[in-house]
Design a protein around this motif. Structure first.
Motif, PDB file in Angstrom:
ATOM      1  N   LEU A 222      13.873 -22.695  12.748  1.00  0.00           N
ATOM      2  CA  LEU A 222      13.027 -21.495  12.721  1.00  0.00           C
ATOM      3  C   LEU A 222      12.125 -21.457  13.953  1.00  0.00           C
ATOM      4  CD1 LEU A 222      12.038 -21.289   8.950  1.00  0.00           C
ATOM      5  CD2 LEU A 222      13.494 -19.687  10.213  1.00  0.00           C
ATOM      6  N   SER A 223      11.611 -22.596  14.338  1.00  0.00           N
ATOM      7  CA  SER A 223      10.771 -22.675  15.527  1.00  0.00           C
ATOM      8  C   SER A 223      11.530 -22.190  16.762  1.00  0.00           C
ATOM      9  CB  SER A 223      10.293 -24.113  15.734  1.00  0.00           C
ATOM     10  OG  SER A 223       9.497 -24.216  16.880  1.00  0.00           O
ATOM     11  N   LEU A 224      12.765 -22.619  16.898  1.00  0.00           N
ATOM     12  CA  LEU A 224      13.588 -22.175  18.034  1.00  0.00           C
ATOM     13  C   LEU A 224      13.784 -20.659  18.018  1.00  0.00           C
ATOM     14  CD1 LEU A 224      16.328 -24.978  18.088  1.00  0.00           C
ATOM     15  CD2 LEU A 224      14.466 -24.626  19.750  1.00  0.00           C
ATOM     16  N   ILE A 225      14.034 -20.114  16.840  1.00  0.00           N
ATOM     17  CA  ILE A 225      14.228 -18.669  16.717  1.00  0.00           C
ATOM     18  C   ILE A 225      12.948 -17.922  17.086  1.00  0.00           C
ATOM     19  CG2 ILE A 225      14.632 -16.777  15.073  1.00  0.00           C
ATOM     20  CD1 ILE A 225      16.527 -18.788  13.591  1.00  0.00           C
ATOM     21  N   TYR A 226      11.813 -18.394  16.580  1.00  0.00           N
ATOM     22  CA  TYR A 226      10.545 -17.709  16.847  1.00  0.00           C
ATOM     23  C   TYR A 226      10.163 -17.798  18.325  1.00  0.00           C
ATOM     24  CZ  TYR A 226      10.097 -17.818  11.734  1.00  0.00           C
ATOM     25  OH  TYR A 226      10.305 -17.667  10.374  1.00  0.00           O
ATOM     26  N   VAL A 227      10.381 -18.958  18.947  1.00  0.00           N
ATOM     27  CA  VAL A 227      10.097 -19.102  20.375  1.00  0.00           C
ATOM     28  C   VAL A 227      11.015 -18.191  21.173  1.00  0.00           C
ATOM     29  CG1 VAL A 227      10.196 -20.696  22.336  1.00  0.00           C
ATOM     30  CG2 VAL A 227       9.103 -21.411  20.197  1.00  0.00           C
ATOM     31  N   TRP A 228      12.297 -18.135  20.801  1.00  0.00           N
ATOM     32  CA  TRP A 228      13.229 -17.217  21.470  1.00  0.00           C
ATOM     33  C   TRP A 228      12.740 -15.778  21.338  1.00  0.00           C
ATOM     34  CZ3 TRP A 228      15.731 -13.135  19.203  1.00  0.00           C
ATOM     35  CH2 TRP A 228      16.620 -12.437  20.019  1.00  0.00           C
ATOM     36  N   ALA A 229      12.286 -15.389  20.143  1.00  0.00           N
ATOM     37  CA  ALA A 229      11.823 -14.014  19.912  1.00  0.00           C
ATOM     38  C   ALA A 229      10.649 -13.682  20.831  1.00  0.00           C
ATOM     39  CB  ALA A 229      11.439 -13.822  18.446  1.00  0.00           C
ATOM     40  N   ILE A 230       9.730 -14.607  20.973  1.00  0.00           N
ATOM     41  CA  ILE A 230       8.574 -14.377  21.851  1.00  0.00           C
ATOM     42  C   ILE A 230       9.037 -14.231  23.301  1.00  0.00           C
ATOM     43  CG2 ILE A 230       6.456 -15.416  22.767  1.00  0.00           C
ATOM     44  CD1 ILE A 230       6.273 -16.799  19.920  1.00  0.00           C
ATOM     45  N   GLN A 231       9.933 -15.110  23.728  1.00  0.00           N
ATOM     46  CA  GLN A 231      10.451 -15.030  25.093  1.00  0.00           C
ATOM     47  C   GLN A 231      11.199 -13.715  25.318  1.00  0.00           C
ATOM     48  OE1 GLN A 231      12.739 -18.658  25.123  1.00  0.00           O
ATOM     49  NE2 GLN A 231      11.050 -19.852  25.975  1.00  0.00           N
ATOM     50  N   GLU A 232      11.944 -13.304  24.324  1.00  0.00           N
ATOM     51  CA  GLU A 232      12.703 -12.054  24.431  1.00  0.00           C
ATOM     52  C   GLU A 232      11.758 -10.853  24.507  1.00  0.00           C
ATOM     53  OE1 GLU A 232      16.697 -10.601  24.763  1.00  0.00           O
ATOM     54  OE2 GLU A 232      15.737 -12.531  25.016  1.00  0.00           O
ATOM     55  N   LEU A 233      10.659 -10.915  23.771  1.00  0.00           N
ATOM     56  CA  LEU A 233       9.675  -9.825  23.832  1.00  0.00           C
ATOM     57  C   LEU A 233       8.992  -9.771  25.196  1.00  0.00           C
ATOM     58  CD1 LEU A 233       8.094  -9.915  20.268  1.00  0.00           C
ATOM     59  CD2 LEU A 233       9.749  -8.275  21.205  1.00  0.00           C
ATOM     60  N   ILE A 234       8.754 -10.922  25.792  1.00  0.00           N
ATOM     61  CA  ILE A 234       8.187 -10.949  27.145  1.00  0.00           C
ATOM     62  C   ILE A 234       9.152 -10.277  28.112  1.00  0.00           C
ATOM     63  CG2 ILE A 234       7.544 -12.466  29.075  1.00  0.00           C
ATOM     64  CD1 ILE A 234       6.479 -14.438  26.873  1.00  0.00           C
ATOM     65  N   CYS A 235      10.430 -10.613  28.004  1.00  0.00           N
ATOM     66  CA  CYS A 235      11.448  -9.988  28.858  1.00  0.00           C
ATOM     67  C   CYS A 235      11.559  -8.491  28.575  1.00  0.00           C
ATOM     68  CB  CYS A 235      12.810 -10.656  28.653  1.00  0.00           C
ATOM     69  SG  CYS A 235      12.913 -12.325  29.291  1.00  0.00           S
ATOM     70  N   ALA A 236      11.536  -8.132  27.300  1.00  0.00           N
ATOM     71  CA  ALA A 236      11.642  -6.716  26.923  1.00  0.00           C
ATOM     72  C   ALA A 236      10.501  -5.913  27.529  1.00  0.00           C
ATOM     73  CB  ALA A 236      11.639  -6.576  25.407  1.00  0.00           C
ATOM     74  N   ARG A 237       9.327  -6.494  27.493  1.00  0.00           N
ATOM     75  CA  ARG A 237       8.156  -5.799  28.058  1.00  0.00           C
ATOM     76  C   ARG A 237       8.284  -5.684  29.570  1.00  0.00           C
ATOM     77  NH1 ARG A 237       1.817  -7.485  27.220  1.00  0.00           N
ATOM     78  NH2 ARG A 237       0.972  -5.752  28.416  1.00  0.00           N
ATOM     79  N   ALA A 238       8.684  -6.765  30.229  1.00  0.00           N
ATOM     80  CA  ALA A 238       8.816  -6.757  31.689  1.00  0.00           C
ATOM     81  C   ALA A 238       9.916  -5.803  32.149  1.00  0.00           C
ATOM     82  CB  ALA A 238       9.095  -8.171  32.196  1.00  0.00           C
ATOM     83  N   GLU A 239      11.015  -5.781  31.392  1.00  0.00           N
ATOM     84  CA  GLU A 239      12.158  -4.950  31.768  1.00  0.00           C
ATOM     85  C   GLU A 239      12.114  -3.558  31.142  1.00  0.00           C
ATOM     86  OE1 GLU A 239      15.658  -7.182  30.701  1.00  0.00           O
ATOM     87  OE2 GLU A 239      14.954  -8.956  31.768  1.00  0.00           O
ATOM     88  N   ARG A 240      11.120  -3.348  30.279  1.00  0.00           N
ATOM     89  CA  ARG A 240      11.003  -2.085  29.542  1.00  0.00           C
ATOM     90  C   ARG A 240      12.309  -1.784  28.795  1.00  0.00           C
ATOM     91  NH1 ARG A 240       6.725   1.578  31.319  1.00  0.00           N
ATOM     92  NH2 ARG A 240       5.392   0.434  32.737  1.00  0.00           N
ATOM     93  N   SER A 241      12.770  -2.798  28.054  1.00  0.00           N
ATOM     94  CA  SER A 241      14.064  -2.733  27.390  1.00  0.00           C
ATOM     95  C   SER A 241      13.934  -2.578  25.877  1.00  0.00           C
ATOM     96  CB  SER A 241      14.875  -3.994  27.706  1.00  0.00           C
ATOM     97  OG  SER A 241      16.052  -4.027  26.947  1.00  0.00           O
TER      98      SER A 241
END
Length: 126
Positions: free
Chosen positions: A82-101
């Motif tokens: 679960l920790s891996l999934i949650y960390v991935w989600a946070i990283q993905e949100l950072i990318c989503a925000r940067a890329e406006r995706s």
């Protein structure tokens, strides 16, 4: 004046729900709020807007509400996964925000949704 009263009632009603909830129900509520913020972010991105507040709130809920409550001693492999999934989600949100995706936001929603459904099922059993 009526709107203020309605908002106060809604706030107190939400607070009462949280205070009466057990840990499983709280995790369900946290997921629901995360989805609210992610859906708001996704819609805003689709309108070419930047929903910084929605990203911040969703990330905070993931970090403090989901990642922060993991008990690695008791949960062992499940908590680690679960920790891996949650960390991935946070990283993905950072990318989503940067890329406006909006697609990346949807990927996070799609990944967290089965976990949410499992928590709902567990919560309903008790």
């Amino acid at each position: 004046m009526v709107n203020k009263a309605a908002l106060k009632y809604a706030d107190s009603n939400s607070l009462t729900s949280v205070m009466a909830a057990d840990a499983r129900e709280l995790i369900v509520l946290i997921h629901q709020r995360i989805f609210d913020h992610l859906n708001t972010a996704k819609v805003a991105l689709e309108k070419n807007e930047m929903p910084a507040d929605s990203f911040i709130k969703a990330s905070d809920l993931i970090v403090k509400g989901l990642l922060g409550c993991l008990d690695h001693e008791k949960g062992k492999e499940i908590a680690a996964n679960l920790s891996l999934i949650y960390v991935w989600a946070i990283q993905e949100l950072i990318c989503a925000r940067a890329e406006r995706s909006a697609d990346k936001v949807q990927d996070v929603i799609n990944t967290l949704n089965p976990l949410y459904e499992a928590w709902v099922e567990i919560s309903d059993r008790t």
